[in-house]
Design a protein around this motif. Structure first.
Motif, PDB file in Angstrom:
ATOM      1  N   ILE B  64      60.555  53.557   1.724  1.00 20.70           N
ATOM      2  CA  ILE B  64      60.841  53.814   3.138  1.00 20.70           C
ATOM      3  C   ILE B  64      62.094  53.043   3.530  1.00 20.70           C
ATOM      4  N   LEU B  66      63.474  50.623   6.344  1.00 22.36           N
ATOM      5  CA  LEU B  66      62.959  49.777   7.415  1.00 22.36           C
ATOM      6  C   LEU B  66      63.857  49.843   8.642  1.00 22.36           C
ATOM      7  N   LEU B  72      62.800  49.843   1.192  1.00 15.22           N
ATOM      8  CA  LEU B  72      61.721  49.053   0.595  1.00 15.22           C
ATOM      9  C   LEU B  72      60.897  49.937  -0.332  1.00 15.22           C
ATOM     10  N   LEU B  74      57.888  51.317  -2.220  1.00 14.71           N
ATOM     11  CA  LEU B  74      56.447  51.314  -1.959  1.00 14.71           C
ATOM     12  C   LEU B  74      55.649  51.504  -3.233  1.00 14.71           C
ATOM     13  N   THR B  96      57.662  59.188   3.950  1.00 16.47           N
ATOM     14  CA  THR B  96      58.348  58.383   2.931  1.00 16.47           C
ATOM     15  C   THR B  96      59.438  59.220   2.263  1.00 16.47           C
ATOM     16  N   LYS B 135      45.476  56.527  -2.284  1.00 21.37           N
ATOM     17  CA  LYS B 135      46.805  56.109  -1.821  1.00 21.37           C
ATOM     18  C   LYS B 135      46.709  54.903  -0.888  1.00 21.37           C
ATOM     19  N   LEU B 136      45.669  54.913  -0.043  1.00 22.53           N
ATOM     20  CA  LEU B 136      45.497  53.823   0.918  1.00 22.53           C
ATOM     21  C   LEU B 136      45.195  52.516   0.189  1.00 22.53           C
ATOM     22  N   SER B 139      48.353  51.408  -1.489  1.00 25.31           N
ATOM     23  CA  SER B 139      49.304  50.912  -0.498  1.00 25.31           C
ATOM     24  C   SER B 139      48.958  49.481  -0.094  1.00 25.31           C
ATOM     25  N   THR B 140      47.673  49.206   0.055  1.00 27.57           N
ATOM     26  CA  THR B 140      47.242  47.858   0.422  1.00 27.57           C
ATOM     27  C   THR B 140      47.636  46.865  -0.663  1.00 27.57           C
ATOM     28  N   GLY B 143      51.481  46.607  -0.987  1.00 28.13           N
ATOM     29  CA  GLY B 143      52.038  45.915   0.169  1.00 28.13           C
ATOM     30  C   GLY B 143      51.994  44.405   0.016  1.00 28.13           C
ATOM     31  N   SER B 144      51.089  43.927  -0.826  1.00 22.56           N
ATOM     32  CA  SER B 144      50.974  42.479  -1.006  1.00 22.56           C
ATOM     33  C   SER B 144      51.825  41.970  -2.163  1.00 22.56           C
ATOM     34  N   ASN B 146      55.046  42.003  -2.752  1.00 22.84           N
ATOM     35  CA  ASN B 146      56.246  41.244  -2.395  1.00 22.84           C
ATOM     36  C   ASN B 146      55.939  39.806  -2.018  1.00 22.84           C
ATOM     37  N   GLY B 185      63.147  44.165  -1.971  1.00 18.72           N
ATOM     38  CA  GLY B 185      62.969  43.232  -0.861  1.00 18.72           C
ATOM     39  C   GLY B 185      63.560  41.860  -1.125  1.00 18.72           C
TER      40      GLY B 185
END
Lengths: 228, 228
Positions: B64, B66, B72, B74, B96, B135-136, B139-140, B143-144, B146, B185
């Protein structure tokens, strides 16, 4: 988690969020009104989930525990929100911790009673696809917050979400600062420095064992769109 | 995006991933085999999506942009993966950017032809709930990454995912380093330092305008479970 026998209150929430419209069939007979008291967990990572919860009143924080043992804040939940939608389809265990920040109400549907009905109901399944889509978008955005926003903004958002109004009208921010620094993905020292910055700006004031919010607008400006 | 008229190849992928099992009805007549050439986009943020894509061969990166204009990373997509499942239900635009890293094939279903059928098909809807759930969860976790992993590990994962084997058997890692630093990132300088660390460790070697992977096992050890 306490089952509340109050048909009027239950009906009020069912009407308020049009819960009937989610299903093709009448599911009212299966619905239970549940109270979670402040600090109670609606679910914990890796625990079995027994209900779909429709979060109709209150406030909760959602976090995971990372491999290094630290907690990471994913999101805040406000009404209206569904919990357990992910788990009912795949029969998986809870993938996050959801802890209520104040007394909160849910309308609950017991998995074992409703699963077979719901998995054949296109209307409910469409609703669930939609709800999961929203969570996925939110997760993508929130996942970037730690990279994109300085701690000051994230902290402002956190203070706004977790502060409690006392009987005498004081907006009180308290909590374990070590835990909060982990949730916000930062160090304890950096958290202290940032709290002290917010104090200098006149947003909060240090009290004996808590912070008082004295200029909520400063926090709102800083928090803007975070953790939605 | 090129439509490929090769019924045999199309059938091969339909069988390989049991695409028939996803639907209650026979959807074969609506399925198209599509080729995306290296670096082409399957979708871009905020663009309308016209197809559900079943990603059956190749490799893609998902990112995506920002609010501060930086990209960033994903996730990486490998077969089997569904794209457009989120968008078909809510009729929303792509959230996305998905860009293929090598020539990639998708089986595509045109939205406007199949949407009414699929939204009434409990089997397809359950499949979609499952796919969105996965996917969720991903993603969780991603997302952690980084926060949790040093750049060296993230970079190793990125090199493994994006390197290309040349005709003479050399595993070649190239790309715009400024862009890569944003995707991961981090800063450009920190990326250069980390590339130089990987060089010292004997994992990669600097060439004229690219890096050659010389010890893939070192990278695999570092990458472990990242960006799955």
């Amino acid at each position: 988690m306490i089952k509340i026998d109050d048909e009027n209150l239950k009906d009020k929430y069912i009407k308020k969020y049009n819960l009937d419209n989610i299903f093709s069939n009448d599911m009212k007979e299966y619905m239970e009104l549940i109270l979670f008291e402040k600090n109670e967990f609606i679910c914990r990572e890796n625990e079995k989930i027994e209900y779909i919860f429709f979060f109709v009143k209150g406030k909760a924080k959602v976090y995971i525990v990372l491999q290094n043992g630290k907690s990471l804040l994913l999101s805040f939940y406000y009404p209206f929100m569904v919990l357990g939608d992910l788990e009912i389809v795949s029969l998986s265990r809870a993938s996050t911790n959801v802890q209520v920040l104040e007394d909160s109400y849910c309308i609950a549907l017991p998995f074992y009673k409703v699963r077979n009905i719901l998995l054949e109901d296109p209307r409910y399944l469409r609703f669930t696809c939609n709800s999961l889509s929203k969570k996925l978008k939110k997760s993508t955005i929130n996942g970037s917050i730690n990279l994109l926003y300085p701690l000051e903004n994230r902290l402002a958002s956190y203070i706004l979400a977790t502060s409690q109004r006392t009987n005498v009208g004081v907006l009180k921010f308290s909590g374990n600062l070590m835990e909060i620094s982990e949730l916000l993905g930062t160090s304890y020292r950096h958290l202290l420095r940032t709290l002290s910055n917010l104090t200098s700006k006149g947003a909060i004031r240090k009290r004996s064992n808590y912070y008082e919010v004295i200029e909520i607008e400063i926090l709102k400006d800083l928090a803007s769109e975070l953790y939605k």
